[in-house]
Write a protein that holds these residues in place. Structure first.
Motif, PDB file in Angstrom:
ATOM      1  N   LEU A  48      30.357  26.912  37.379  1.00  0.00           N
ATOM      2  CA  LEU A  48      29.074  27.047  38.066  1.00  0.00           C
ATOM      3  C   LEU A  48      28.055  26.235  37.297  1.00  0.00           C
ATOM      4  O   LEU A  48      27.898  26.434  36.087  1.00  0.00           O
ATOM      5  CB  LEU A  48      28.632  28.510  38.119  1.00  0.00           C
ATOM      6  CG  LEU A  48      29.295  29.366  39.183  1.00  0.00           C
ATOM      7  CD1 LEU A  48      28.996  30.841  38.949  1.00  0.00           C
ATOM      8  CD2 LEU A  48      28.847  28.944  40.567  1.00  0.00           C
ATOM      9  N   ALA A  49      27.392  25.314  37.973  1.00  0.00           N
ATOM     10  CA  ALA A  49      26.390  24.449  37.346  1.00  0.00           C
ATOM     11  C   ALA A  49      26.927  23.814  36.062  1.00  0.00           C
ATOM     12  O   ALA A  49      26.232  23.733  35.059  1.00  0.00           O
ATOM     13  CB  ALA A  49      25.103  25.223  37.087  1.00  0.00           C
ATOM     14  N   GLY A  50      28.185  23.392  36.084  1.00  0.00           N
ATOM     15  CA  GLY A  50      28.784  22.707  34.944  1.00  0.00           C
ATOM     16  C   GLY A  50      29.302  23.603  33.838  1.00  0.00           C
ATOM     17  O   GLY A  50      29.866  23.126  32.867  1.00  0.00           O
ATOM     18  N   GLN A  51      29.140  24.913  33.974  1.00  0.00           N
ATOM     19  CA  GLN A  51      29.585  25.852  32.948  1.00  0.00           C
ATOM     20  C   GLN A  51      30.874  26.547  33.397  1.00  0.00           C
ATOM     21  O   GLN A  51      30.968  26.999  34.535  1.00  0.00           O
ATOM     22  CB  GLN A  51      28.513  26.912  32.675  1.00  0.00           C
ATOM     23  CG  GLN A  51      27.212  26.336  32.163  1.00  0.00           C
ATOM     24  CD  GLN A  51      27.406  25.575  30.862  1.00  0.00           C
ATOM     25  OE1 GLN A  51      28.025  26.070  29.925  1.00  0.00           O
ATOM     26  NE2 GLN A  51      26.903  24.351  30.819  1.00  0.00           N
ATOM     27  N   PRO A  52      31.868  26.664  32.504  1.00  0.00           N
ATOM     28  CA  PRO A  52      33.112  27.343  32.889  1.00  0.00           C
ATOM     29  C   PRO A  52      32.861  28.801  33.246  1.00  0.00           C
ATOM     30  O   PRO A  52      31.968  29.446  32.695  1.00  0.00           O
ATOM     31  CB  PRO A  52      33.995  27.242  31.644  1.00  0.00           C
ATOM     32  CG  PRO A  52      33.226  26.519  30.615  1.00  0.00           C
ATOM     33  CD  PRO A  52      31.874  26.199  31.138  1.00  0.00           C
ATOM     34  N   VAL A  53      33.642  29.288  34.176  1.00  0.00           N
ATOM     35  CA  VAL A  53      33.537  30.676  34.618  1.00  0.00           C
ATOM     36  C   VAL A  53      34.662  31.465  33.967  1.00  0.00           C
ATOM     37  O   VAL A  53      35.824  31.079  34.047  1.00  0.00           O
ATOM     38  CB  VAL A  53      33.648  30.760  36.153  1.00  0.00           C
ATOM     39  CG1 VAL A  53      33.709  32.201  36.617  1.00  0.00           C
ATOM     40  CG2 VAL A  53      32.485  30.033  36.803  1.00  0.00           C
ATOM     41  N   SER A  54      34.303  32.560  33.316  1.00  0.00           N
ATOM     42  CA  SER A  54      35.327  33.439  32.739  1.00  0.00           C
ATOM     43  C   SER A  54      35.441  34.680  33.622  1.00  0.00           C
ATOM     44  O   SER A  54      34.506  35.061  34.299  1.00  0.00           O
ATOM     45  CB  SER A  54      34.971  33.823  31.300  1.00  0.00           C
ATOM     46  OG  SER A  54      33.759  34.534  31.288  1.00  0.00           O
ATOM     47  N   VAL A  55      36.599  35.280  33.586  1.00  0.00           N
ATOM     48  CA  VAL A  55      36.858  36.461  34.398  1.00  0.00           C
ATOM     49  C   VAL A  55      36.933  37.668  33.462  1.00  0.00           C
ATOM     50  O   VAL A  55      37.888  37.799  32.694  1.00  0.00           O
ATOM     51  CB  VAL A  55      38.181  36.308  35.178  1.00  0.00           C
ATOM     52  CG1 VAL A  55      38.438  37.538  36.037  1.00  0.00           C
ATOM     53  CG2 VAL A  55      38.155  35.045  36.032  1.00  0.00           C
ATOM     54  N   PRO A  56      35.921  38.543  33.497  1.00  0.00           N
ATOM     55  CA  PRO A  56      35.968  39.736  32.638  1.00  0.00           C
ATOM     56  C   PRO A  56      37.142  40.641  33.015  1.00  0.00           C
ATOM     57  O   PRO A  56      37.641  40.601  34.143  1.00  0.00           O
ATOM     58  CB  PRO A  56      34.638  40.440  32.923  1.00  0.00           C
ATOM     59  CG  PRO A  56      33.757  39.406  33.528  1.00  0.00           C
ATOM     60  CD  PRO A  56      34.682  38.462  34.256  1.00  0.00           C
ATOM     61  N   ALA A  57      37.553  41.463  32.090  1.00  0.00           N
ATOM     62  CA  ALA A  57      38.632  42.422  32.335  1.00  0.00           C
ATOM     63  C   ALA A  57      38.260  43.314  33.518  1.00  0.00           C
ATOM     64  O   ALA A  57      37.085  43.607  33.756  1.00  0.00           O
ATOM     65  CB  ALA A  57      38.863  43.267  31.093  1.00  0.00           C
ATOM     66  N   ASN A  58      39.257  43.726  34.260  1.00  0.00           N
ATOM     67  CA  ASN A  58      39.107  44.622  35.406  1.00  0.00           C
ATOM     68  C   ASN A  58      38.289  44.030  36.544  1.00  0.00           C
ATOM     69  O   ASN A  58      37.656  44.773  37.302  1.00  0.00           O
ATOM     70  CB  ASN A  58      38.513  45.970  34.976  1.00  0.00           C
ATOM     71  CG  ASN A  58      39.393  46.669  33.968  1.00  0.00           C
ATOM     72  OD1 ASN A  58      40.618  46.625  34.071  1.00  0.00           O
ATOM     73  ND2 ASN A  58      38.785  47.290  32.973  1.00  0.00           N
ATOM     74  N   THR A  59      38.238  42.702  36.630  1.00  0.00           N
ATOM     75  CA  THR A  59      37.594  42.049  37.769  1.00  0.00           C
ATOM     76  C   THR A  59      38.568  41.018  38.329  1.00  0.00           C
ATOM     77  O   THR A  59      39.601  40.738  37.730  1.00  0.00           O
ATOM     78  CB  THR A  59      36.268  41.361  37.383  1.00  0.00           C
ATOM     79  OG1 THR A  59      36.523  40.355  36.407  1.00  0.00           O
ATOM     80  CG2 THR A  59      35.259  42.343  36.857  1.00  0.00           C
ATOM     81  N   ARG A  60      38.223  40.450  39.441  1.00  0.00           N
ATOM     82  CA  ARG A  60      39.072  39.467  40.102  1.00  0.00           C
ATOM     83  C   ARG A  60      38.502  38.070  39.929  1.00  0.00           C
ATOM     84  O   ARG A  60      37.309  37.911  39.691  1.00  0.00           O
ATOM     85  CB  ARG A  60      39.154  39.761  41.599  1.00  0.00           C
ATOM     86  CG  ARG A  60      39.751  41.089  41.901  1.00  0.00           C
ATOM     87  CD  ARG A  60      39.753  41.317  43.387  1.00  0.00           C
ATOM     88  NE  ARG A  60      40.346  42.613  43.667  1.00  0.00           N
ATOM     89  CZ  ARG A  60      40.357  43.163  44.845  1.00  0.00           C
ATOM     90  NH1 ARG A  60      39.812  42.553  45.857  1.00  0.00           N
ATOM     91  NH2 ARG A  60      40.922  44.327  45.017  1.00  0.00           N
ATOM     92  N   GLU A  61      39.369  37.070  40.103  1.00  0.00           N
ATOM     93  CA  GLU A  61      38.882  35.694  40.145  1.00  0.00           C
ATOM     94  C   GLU A  61      38.041  35.522  41.400  1.00  0.00           C
ATOM     95  O   GLU A  61      38.428  35.977  42.478  1.00  0.00           O
ATOM     96  CB  GLU A  61      40.041  34.697  40.231  1.00  0.00           C
ATOM     97  CG  GLU A  61      40.760  34.432  38.954  1.00  0.00           C
ATOM     98  CD  GLU A  61      41.786  33.334  39.118  1.00  0.00           C
ATOM     99  OE1 GLU A  61      41.860  32.487  38.206  1.00  0.00           O
ATOM    100  OE2 GLU A  61      42.511  33.314  40.122  1.00  0.00           O
ATOM    101  N   ALA A  62      36.900  34.858  41.245  1.00  0.00           N
ATOM    102  CA  ALA A  62      36.073  34.559  42.407  1.00  0.00           C
ATOM    103  C   ALA A  62      36.743  33.443  43.203  1.00  0.00           C
ATOM    104  O   ALA A  62      37.263  32.488  42.620  1.00  0.00           O
ATOM    105  CB  ALA A  62      34.678  34.133  41.959  1.00  0.00           C
TER     106      ALA A  62
END
Length: 150
Positions: A48-62
């Motif tokens: 998003l806006a050039g920044q990597p997206v991390s997936v926190p525990a207990n959530t899904r990939e967007a």
């Protein structure tokens, strides 16, 4: 006897079908990945806006899926969303306001940034398995990657 030995040597030399310029030192050309289709592909959010997206525990990939009927649907990590998209020219991509459930989770900031980025979408570029969503100025607001189900 001498004639048959000479013929055998010539035949053996003629079996070498590899051109002289192709040697072990010359790597074969890299295969090119065809561009993934915009529609009916599961696009997973990577930046998003050039920044990597991390997936926190207990959530899904967007992710985002654009259907052939003009429906946009996906998951922002916490909540599912749905709306419409428009792509009347080859590179145009615009979204109607997206409706979503409103549960909170550790990735709500990423989800909000993702849906905001989609709201700013004006066009797109696809290169191989990468979709770049661009705003009206041509800046990338999101980068997504095609993920194929096996």
């Amino acid at each position: 006897m001498r004639f048959s030995f000479l013929m055998l040597a010539l035949l053996a030399a003629g079996c070498n079908t590899r051109p002289a310029q192709e040697t072990a030192a010359t790597p074969p050309p890299a295969p090119t990945t065809p561009d993934a289709p915009l529609r009916e592909t599961r696009w997973v959010l990577r930046q998003l806006a050039g920044q990597p997206v991390s997936v926190p525990a207990n959530t899904r990939e967007a992710y985002l899926t654009l259907r052939a009927d003009g429906t946009a649907e996906g998951n922002g990590s916490c909540n599912r969303f749905r709306g419409s998209f428009f792509s009347e020219t080859e590179s145009e991509l615009k979204f109607s306001p997206l409706m979503s459930t409103r549960m909170s989770c550790p990735a709500i900031a990423t989800e909000n940034a993702f849906t905001t980025a989609l709201g700013k979408a004006n066009s797109y570029e696809i290169s191989g398995d990468t979709l770049r969503v661009l705003d009206a100025s041509g800046a990338a607001v999101a980068r997504l990657e095609a993920v194929y189900l096996k």
